[in-house]
Write a protein that holds these residues in place. Structure first.
Motif, PDB file in Angstrom:
ATOM      1  N   ARG A  69       0.844  -1.193   0.000  1.00 25.30           N
ATOM      2  CA  ARG A  69       0.000   0.000   0.000  1.00 25.30           C
ATOM      3  C   ARG A  69       0.883   1.248   0.000  1.00 25.30           C
ATOM      4  O   ARG A  69       1.713   1.425   0.897  1.00 25.30           O
ATOM      5  CB  ARG A  69      -0.916  -0.009   1.231  1.00 25.30           C
ATOM      6  N   THR A 123       0.943   5.340   0.194  1.00 24.48           N
ATOM      7  CA  THR A 123       0.154   6.477   0.649  1.00 24.48           C
ATOM      8  C   THR A 123       0.982   7.741   0.474  1.00 24.48           C
ATOM      9  O   THR A 123       2.043   7.876   1.089  1.00 24.48           O
ATOM     10  CB  THR A 123      -0.263   6.316   2.118  1.00 24.48           C
ATOM     11  N   THR A 141       0.892  11.933   0.695  1.00 24.32           N
ATOM     12  CA  THR A 141       0.161  13.064   1.257  1.00 24.32           C
ATOM     13  C   THR A 141       0.851  14.361   0.864  1.00 24.32           C
ATOM     14  O   THR A 141       2.065  14.499   1.026  1.00 24.32           O
ATOM     15  CB  THR A 141       0.076  12.955   2.786  1.00 24.32           C
ATOM     16  N   ARG A 192      -3.933   7.138  -2.391  1.00 23.05           N
ATOM     17  CA  ARG A 192      -3.546   5.763  -2.032  1.00 23.05           C
ATOM     18  C   ARG A 192      -3.600   4.877  -3.271  1.00 23.05           C
ATOM     19  O   ARG A 192      -4.481   5.021  -4.113  1.00 23.05           O
ATOM     20  CB  ARG A 192      -4.460   5.193  -0.949  1.00 23.05           C
ATOM     21  N   THR A 224      -4.654  13.225   0.375  1.00 22.85           N
ATOM     22  CA  THR A 224      -4.011  11.916   0.519  1.00 22.85           C
ATOM     23  C   THR A 224      -4.449  11.014  -0.637  1.00 22.85           C
ATOM     24  O   THR A 224      -5.647  10.836  -0.873  1.00 22.85           O
ATOM     25  CB  THR A 224      -4.384  11.266   1.861  1.00 22.85           C
TER      26      THR A 224
END
Length: 422
Positions: A179, A181, A183, A230, A228
């Protein structure tokens, strides 16, 4: 508007409300870093300040419509005590961030502060207006800009990129997920001004985009927005693949220059181990372990040879049926299994009949089953288990007497074509 002027004149004529110039004032100023002319979508701070030398019971600030601007109020109104020319007064301040939507020359209409004043037990309502505020917005000169479809125009005070992986991508194996992520934290804009999710695509890597989260946090210096992104990432090939970096251009409103933030490149998939990290060589095998391993291999070879020999015997299923019928004392089943053995291996059946010892016992079996009845008495029936053992032993002895050449020919398909005879 005429009604507000009449109220102000009435207050000035009343002896209880003898207001002088400067007793009630409201101003609006525009702040841009470096006093520069702002570009579209760049934050401009409007400082609304009021000073009032009067006792105020109620108040309400009315904001103009601001049709050419996006806007957000920065916190609550602030009241304080100030001194003007040696006299105590009430100070009021509100800050509004506005974002012009295009270039041009605009006028911000007056803010109106509606005040309920108290003096001598009486109350009066007065409206205090700020002067109109002209504001010029410059058109962008150069590549890109607010009107270009790409890249996304982002005018901000600061941009920070955070890139997190779970687990780290370098150690992924083929098909394993991670995963990602990313930001963006941006000062001086609201969340709706942040760019859409970038395209994360590289040959050999599978990516699945997740939801986008946006939020705006209000501070006295202006809004701070975050977005954010993902992705679920999987390597699609066993070799390491470099996931390309993604550049995010933005205009620094403090330094008045273009800059770039970057979502960094990462390697997806396992890297080759360094020599220092390589596994140590296995310890040498002891002689005894080597000897045991050789014996085990020899035993497996014998087992395979025996299995091969069993596979070569056509009458093997019939011999097992003969043994089962013998254990059950089933003479008819025994004879049927004999017939099946003769069908599968006529040579073996002929050898049985040619052997004097076996021929007599087989003749006795036939007489017990198909004779005149005298041999069917229990005491005259042949010994079926003994006969079965003798038949099976005869077959094994016949196999052992076969020439070795026949065995080699049986193994020839396992050797492959490069071992074939010329």
């Amino acid at each position: 508007m005429m009604g507000g002027c009449l109220v102000a004149l009435a207050l000035a004529a009343s002896p209880a409300f003898a207001l002088e110039d400067g007793d009630l004032s409201l101003t609006v100023t525009a702040e841009v870093p470096g006093n520069a002319t702002p570009y579209p979508r760049e934050m401009v701070l409007l400082r609304i300040r009021g000073t009032y030398r009067a006792q105020i019971a109620l108040e309400e600030l009315r904001q103009p419509s601001l049709p050419h601007f996006g806007w957000t109020q920065l916190g609550r109104d602030h009241w304080s005590r100030v001194t003007i020319q040696g006299q105590e007064a009430r100070g009021f301040e509100r800050t509004v961030a506005v974002f012009p939507q295009g270039p041009g020359r605009f006028v911000i209409d007056p803010f109106v502060h509606r005040l309920t004043l108290v003096d001598g037990g009486e109350r009066r309502v007065v409206e205090v207006r700020s002067p109109p505020l002209p504001l010029a917005v410059a058109a962008w000169q150069g590549p890109g800009g607010p009107d270009a479809p790409e890249p996304w125009w982002l005018a901000a005070q600061d941009v920070t990129v955070t890139d997190q992986w779970e687990p780290e991508p370098e150690g992924l194996r083929l098909g394993e997920p991670a995963r990602r992520t990313v930001t963006l934290d941006v000062r001086g804009v609201t969340a709706d001004a942040l760019p859409p999710r970038p395209v994360l695509r590289t040959r050999g890597v599978l990516t699945f985009a997740g939801p986008v989260e946006r939020q705006t946090r209000i501070t006295p210096a202006g809004p701070v927005a975050s977005v954010t992104y993902r992705w679920d990432v999987r390597p699609g090939v066993p070799e390491p693949v470099t996931l390309s970096a993604i550049s995010i251009p933005w205009f620094d409103t403090r330094a008045r220059v273009m800059r770039e933030a970057e979502i960094p490149a990462r390697i997806i998939g396992g890297r080759a181990a360094k020599p220092a990290d390589a596994a140590p060589p296995p310890p040498p095998i002891s002689p005894w372990r080597a000897l045991l391993a050789g014996l085990a291999a020899f035993g497996l070879g014998l087992g395979a040879w025996g299995a091969l020999r069993r596979r070569e015997r056509p009458a093997a299923p019939a011999l097992r049926a003969i043994a089962r019928a013998a254990r059950r004392r089933d003479a008819a089943g025994f004879h049927a299994a004999l017939a099946e053995a003769a069908r599968r291996d006529p040579g073996l059946a002929a050898a049985w009949r040619a052997d004097p010892g076996l021929a007599s016992r087989l003749t006795a079996l036939d007489a017990a089953l198909f004779g005149d009845g005298s041999a069917k008495r229990l005491d005259l029936r042949p010994d079926l288990p003994g006969l079965a053992r003798r038949l099976s032993g005869f077959a094994r002895e016949r196999d052992r007497r076969r020439p070795r050449a026949a065995a080699r020919d049986a193994l020839a398909p396992l050797d492959g074509p490069w071992h074939a005879k010329p």
